[in-house]
Design a protein around this motif. Structure first.
Motif, mmCIF file in Angstrom:
data_model
loop_
_atom_site.group_PDB
_atom_site.id
_atom_site.type_symbol
_atom_site.label_atom_id
_atom_site.label_comp_id
_atom_site.label_asym_id
_atom_site.label_seq_id
_atom_site.Cartn_x
_atom_site.Cartn_y
_atom_site.Cartn_z
ATOM 1 N N ARG A 22 16.227 36.085 15.014
ATOM 2 C CA ARG A 22 15.560 35.118 15.907
ATOM 3 C C ARG A 22 15.994 35.365 17.353
ATOM 4 N N GLU A 23 17.264 35.682 17.538
ATOM 5 C CA GLU A 23 17.777 35.961 18.886
ATOM 6 C C GLU A 23 17.108 37.192 19.490
ATOM 7 N N ASP A 24 16.882 38.235 18.685
ATOM 8 C CA ASP A 24 16.188 39.432 19.169
ATOM 9 C C ASP A 24 14.779 39.082 19.652
ATOM 10 N N GLU A 25 14.084 38.266 18.868
ATOM 11 C CA GLU A 25 12.722 37.867 19.238
ATOM 12 C C GLU A 25 12.716 37.038 20.515
ATOM 13 N N GLU A 26 13.689 36.141 20.651
ATOM 14 C CA GLU A 26 13.769 35.326 21.868
ATOM 15 C C GLU A 26 14.090 36.188 23.082
ATOM 16 N N ASP A 27 14.992 37.154 22.926
ATOM 17 C CA ASP A 27 15.321 38.068 24.026
ATOM 18 C C ASP A 27 14.092 38.859 24.466
ATOM 19 N N LEU A 28 13.308 39.333 23.502
ATOM 20 C CA LEU A 28 12.098 40.082 23.823
ATOM 21 C C LEU A 28 11.095 39.192 24.559
ATOM 22 N N ALA A 29 10.912 37.978 24.076
ATOM 23 C CA ALA A 29 9.969 37.062 24.718
ATOM 24 C C ALA A 29 10.412 36.745 26.145
ATOM 25 N N LEU A 30 11.707 36.507 26.328
ATOM 26 C CA LEU A 30 12.225 36.209 27.667
ATOM 27 C C LEU A 30 12.029 37.408 28.590
ATOM 28 N N PHE A 31 12.312 38.598 28.104
ATOM 29 C CA PHE A 31 12.115 39.797 28.914
ATOM 30 C C PHE A 31 10.651 39.961 29.308
ATOM 31 N N ALA A 32 9.759 39.776 28.349
ATOM 32 C CA ALA A 32 8.331 39.918 28.627
ATOM 33 C C ALA A 32 7.884 38.894 29.667
ATOM 34 N N PHE A 33 8.365 37.669 29.536
ATOM 35 C CA PHE A 33 8.023 36.624 30.501
ATOM 36 C C PHE A 33 8.528 36.993 31.894
ATOM 37 N N GLN A 34 9.792 37.420 31.975
ATOM 38 C CA GLN A 34 10.366 37.794 33.273
ATOM 39 C C GLN A 34 9.616 38.977 33.883
ATOM 40 N N THR A 47 7.603 38.985 37.430
ATOM 41 C CA THR A 47 7.890 40.006 38.446
ATOM 42 C C THR A 47 6.610 40.737 38.850
ATOM 43 N N ASP A 48 5.802 41.112 37.860
ATOM 44 C CA ASP A 48 4.555 41.823 38.155
ATOM 45 C C ASP A 48 3.604 40.958 38.960
ATOM 46 N N LEU A 49 3.483 39.693 38.622
ATOM 47 C CA LEU A 49 2.585 38.784 39.354
ATOM 48 C C LEU A 49 3.061 38.558 40.779
#
Length: 75
Positions: free
Chosen positions: A52-64, A68-70
């Motif tokens: 679950r922590e891996d999935e949350e880390d991935l989601a947080l990275f994608a959001f960040q 940044t891109d926007l």
């Protein structure tokens, strides 16, 4: 340990006919190969599991990354 193995070979195995010694060698080598494959399979299987922590880390990275891109597009 080596002495024990040598005693087993001398007392038991060396008296076997060649075909039976080959059968024994085959059993030993197949057992070792299976043991190694089982270890490798377990290693690969374990590395494929996402916590679950891996999935949350991935989601947080994608959001960040999206933020940044926007913000770069607005500049």
């Amino acid at each position: 340990m080596a002495n024990k193995v040598e005693n087993i070979y001398t007392d038991i195995i060396s008296s076997l006919p060649p075909t039976e010694r080959l059968q024994l060698a085959t059993l030993i080598l197949n057992g070792l190969a299976k043991q190694q494959m089982d270890r490798e399979i377990n290693f690969v299987d374990d590395s494929d599991v996402w916590t679950r922590e891996d999935e949350e880390d991935l989601a947080l990275f994608a959001f960040q990354q999206g933020v940044t891109d926007l913000s770069q597009e607005e500049d």
